[in-house]
Scaffold this motif. Structure first.
Motif, PDB file in Angstrom:
ATOM      1  N   THR B  29       0.742  -0.785  -0.231  1.00  0.00           N
ATOM      2  CA  THR B  29       0.411  -0.060   0.551  1.00  0.00           C
ATOM      3  C   THR B  29       0.601   1.347   0.292  1.00  0.00           C
ATOM      4  O   THR B  29       1.994   1.599   0.777  1.00  0.00           O
ATOM      5  N   LEU B  30       0.570   2.060  -0.869  1.00  0.00           N
ATOM      6  CA  LEU B  30       1.008   3.428  -1.259  1.00  0.00           C
ATOM      7  C   LEU B  30       0.721   4.429   0.185  1.00  0.00           C
ATOM      8  O   LEU B  30      -0.259   4.460   0.231  1.00  0.00           O
ATOM      9  N   ILE B 112      -4.050   2.920  -1.254  1.00  0.00           N
ATOM     10  CA  ILE B 112      -3.158   4.280  -1.156  1.00  0.00           C
ATOM     11  C   ILE B 112      -3.573   4.332  -0.262  1.00  0.00           C
ATOM     12  O   ILE B 112      -4.798   4.403  -0.162  1.00  0.00           O
ATOM     13  N   ILE B 113      -3.255   4.682   0.785  1.00  0.00           N
ATOM     14  CA  ILE B 113      -3.557   5.567   1.698  1.00  0.00           C
ATOM     15  C   ILE B 113      -3.076   7.045   1.921  1.00  0.00           C
ATOM     16  O   ILE B 113      -1.752   7.495   1.947  1.00  0.00           O
ATOM     17  N   ILE B 114      -4.321   8.038   2.015  1.00  0.00           N
ATOM     18  CA  ILE B 114      -3.456   9.453   1.832  1.00  0.00           C
ATOM     19  C   ILE B 114      -3.737  10.369   3.173  1.00  0.00           C
ATOM     20  O   ILE B 114      -5.165  10.081   3.677  1.00  0.00           O
ATOM     21  N   ILE B 115      -2.284  10.706   3.938  1.00  0.00           N
ATOM     22  CA  ILE B 115      -2.583  11.549   4.923  1.00  0.00           C
ATOM     23  C   ILE B 115      -2.835  12.707   4.571  1.00  0.00           C
ATOM     24  O   ILE B 115      -1.950  13.312   4.692  1.00  0.00           O
ATOM     25  N   GLU B 116      -3.799  13.116   5.184  1.00  0.00           N
ATOM     26  CA  GLU B 116      -4.147  15.137   4.803  1.00  0.00           C
ATOM     27  C   GLU B 116      -3.926  15.481   6.395  1.00  0.00           C
ATOM     28  O   GLU B 116      -4.332  14.877   7.655  1.00  0.00           O
ATOM     29  N   ASN B 117      -2.852  16.314   6.292  1.00  0.00           N
ATOM     30  CA  ASN B 117      -2.397  16.259   7.995  1.00  0.00           C
ATOM     31  C   ASN B 117      -3.087  17.454   8.798  1.00  0.00           C
ATOM     32  O   ASN B 117      -3.756  18.321   7.854  1.00  0.00           O
ATOM     33  N   VAL B 118      -2.623  17.673   9.705  1.00  0.00           N
ATOM     34  CA  VAL B 118      -3.188  19.358  10.157  1.00  0.00           C
ATOM     35  C   VAL B 118      -2.574  20.492   9.434  1.00  0.00           C
ATOM     36  O   VAL B 118      -1.385  19.948   8.670  1.00  0.00           O
ATOM     37  N   GLY B 119      -3.250  21.244   9.113  1.00  0.00           N
ATOM     38  CA  GLY B 119      -2.822  22.635   8.064  1.00  0.00           C
ATOM     39  C   GLY B 119      -1.888  23.423   9.281  1.00  0.00           C
ATOM     40  O   GLY B 119      -2.149  24.153  10.349  1.00  0.00           O
ATOM     41  N   ASN B 120      -0.124  23.006   8.662  1.00  0.00           N
ATOM     42  CA  ASN B 120       0.637  24.002   9.360  1.00  0.00           C
ATOM     43  C   ASN B 120       1.814  23.442   8.754  1.00  0.00           C
ATOM     44  O   ASN B 120       1.896  22.133   8.824  1.00  0.00           O
ATOM     45  N   ASP B 211       1.706   6.931 -11.328  1.00  0.00           N
ATOM     46  CA  ASP B 211       2.214   5.866 -11.607  1.00  0.00           C
ATOM     47  C   ASP B 211       3.253   6.053 -10.326  1.00  0.00           C
ATOM     48  O   ASP B 211       4.004   3.897 -10.087  1.00  0.00           O
ATOM     49  N   GLU B 212       3.189   6.383  -9.476  1.00  0.00           N
ATOM     50  CA  GLU B 212       3.448   6.719  -7.958  1.00  0.00           C
ATOM     51  C   GLU B 212       3.051   5.122  -6.913  1.00  0.00           C
ATOM     52  O   GLU B 212       3.599   4.059  -6.933  1.00  0.00           O
ATOM     53  N   ILE B 213       1.216   4.881  -7.672  1.00  0.00           N
ATOM     54  CA  ILE B 213       0.676   3.320  -6.761  1.00  0.00           C
ATOM     55  C   ILE B 213       1.346   2.621  -7.446  1.00  0.00           C
ATOM     56  O   ILE B 213       0.931   1.141  -6.395  1.00  0.00           O
ATOM     57  N   ALA B 214       1.255   2.251  -8.515  1.00  0.00           N
ATOM     58  CA  ALA B 214       0.810   1.242  -9.764  1.00  0.00           C
ATOM     59  C   ALA B 214       2.616   0.820  -9.148  1.00  0.00           C
ATOM     60  O   ALA B 214       3.160  -0.257  -9.218  1.00  0.00           O
ATOM     61  N   TRP B 215       3.721   2.143  -9.051  1.00  0.00           N
ATOM     62  CA  TRP B 215       4.712   0.993  -9.220  1.00  0.00           C
ATOM     63  C   TRP B 215       4.800   0.549  -7.591  1.00  0.00           C
ATOM     64  O   TRP B 215       5.549  -0.821  -7.293  1.00  0.00           O
ATOM     65  N   LYS B 216       4.247   0.855  -6.515  1.00  0.00           N
ATOM     66  CA  LYS B 216       4.243   0.405  -5.224  1.00  0.00           C
ATOM     67  C   LYS B 216       3.547  -0.975  -5.343  1.00  0.00           C
ATOM     68  O   LYS B 216       3.472  -2.246  -4.596  1.00  0.00           O
ATOM     69  N   THR B 217       2.153  -0.834  -5.548  1.00  0.00           N
ATOM     70  CA  THR B 217       1.748  -2.291  -5.551  1.00  0.00           C
ATOM     71  C   THR B 217       2.057  -3.418  -6.207  1.00  0.00           C
ATOM     72  O   THR B 217       1.211  -4.058  -6.736  1.00  0.00           O
TER      73      THR B 217
END
Lengths: 223, 223
Positions: B29-30, B112-120, B211-217
């Motif tokens: 999982t990317l 893919i897991i996308i982490i949206e971090n705290v706005g900072n 492309d990045e996801i495909a490469w990882k998965t």
């Protein structure tokens, strides 16, 4: 362990903040702590405010940044005393940083010290600098949802400056929603709608701030 | 004392981040860690990205906010798995928060897991979450001077998304200066110029991320 240490840091900061506050009281100098996200327009706002008020008041500025002295250079070109604090990666100013910065200029005779905090809508809200009050700057392109997402800044400030109102036509910013959310957090806050770029709405802010300075310094303003 | 404890916190975080990283590797999982100032447009960017990629990839989102679940509700309406982390005032996500959030959805089968971090634009840069790489989102109205003022975000990210390019005509943003400063901090960074509101420039980002996801998965993409 972590909580205890954070508490100690805050307690120590509070002590220094009280010393700063006593100094401001003794010298009859108003001190404001200006906070916002990166890029909300604090420096541009300050440049205009300085140009407007410097003929009436003696102004000192403390610039907080992680790196660079770009903002201090911008302020310096307006002919007022400015001290740059570089936090070297630190996410907020603390009361002792402000105290040390004040040694760099002569506070005697200054009517107002404006502290431009590090661009960060979270951490600076926790650190009392000894200021008379906080001002939070928010900007239209950041979106109308910021008050509820970063409530501490808005609930602790005496004034909220909504900057970049000239960009409203090009965004989906909802003014009613913004006002309702800010007042729900802080019913007594004063809100200004301005564009520091075009100058729109700035007169109300100058006038309000001038009154605050006059109140603290006991100076009589020619109206 | 303070420095020692901060070091301990970072060391403990690093340990958990390595565990997260092993899990992402095992599951193919990317994981990306998306960071920006408040209001740079991360959530809008994610909404569009999800709509574009969800027919090809299984997507999970972790939403970090001080308060409210507004962003998670927005993401949820796009039909992907989302977990909200409220930091209750905390200025960044940490690796253990991410680990706990992952227990809320089934990582097996997520591409893919996308982490949206705290706005900072400061604190999240210091905390490794075990992600494959960081993406920094900057936006035109914040100004072109942000890279040098907040260098860590830009020097550590694999990609930089410059959002809200539709607002360039109404600002004094200098594109050359922005590009030069970003490359001076990070010569290998990939920069995308987009408007998540209008969709302008987003295709390059979708294609690069795909492309990045495909490469990882190790998934084969139909081109």
């Amino acid at each position: 362990m972590k909580i205890k240490v954070v508490k100690n840091i805050l307690t120590r900061n509070e002590g220094q903040a009280q010393l700063n506050r006593s100094l401001f009281a003794k010298e009859k100098t108003l001190c404001i702590n200006m906070m916002s996200s990166p890029g909300a327009g604090k420096t541009t706002l300050l440049e205009r405010t300085i140009d407007e008020l410097k003929t009436v008041f003696n102004i000192g500025v403390i610039e907080g940044d992680l790196m660079t002295s770009r903002d201090a250079e911008r302020i310096n070109s307006h002919g007022v005393s400015v001290v740059q604090i570089n936090t070297e990666g630190g996410c907020h100013l603390s009361a002792d940083m402000v105290y040390k910065a004040m040694e760099e200029f002569n506070i005697k005779g200054l009517d107002i010290i404006i502290i431009e905090n590090v661009g960060n809508l979270v951490c600076p809200g926790v650190f009392d600098l000894g200021e008379d009050f906080k001002v939070v700057v928010s900007s239209v392109p950041e979106g109308d949802d910021k008050p509820l997402k970063y409530p501490m800044m808005f609930s602790e400030a005496k004034a909220c400056i909504l900057n970049k109102v000239d960009l409203i036509p090009y965004t989906n910013f909802n003014m009613n929603s913004f006002f309702n959310d800010v007042y729900s957090l802080n019913p007594r806050i004063k809100i200004f709608q301005v564009s520091a770029l075009t100058g729109e709405g700035m007169d109300d802010w100058y006038s309000w701030l001038g009154d605050e300075i006059a109140w603290k310094t006991k100076k009589q303003l020619a109206k």
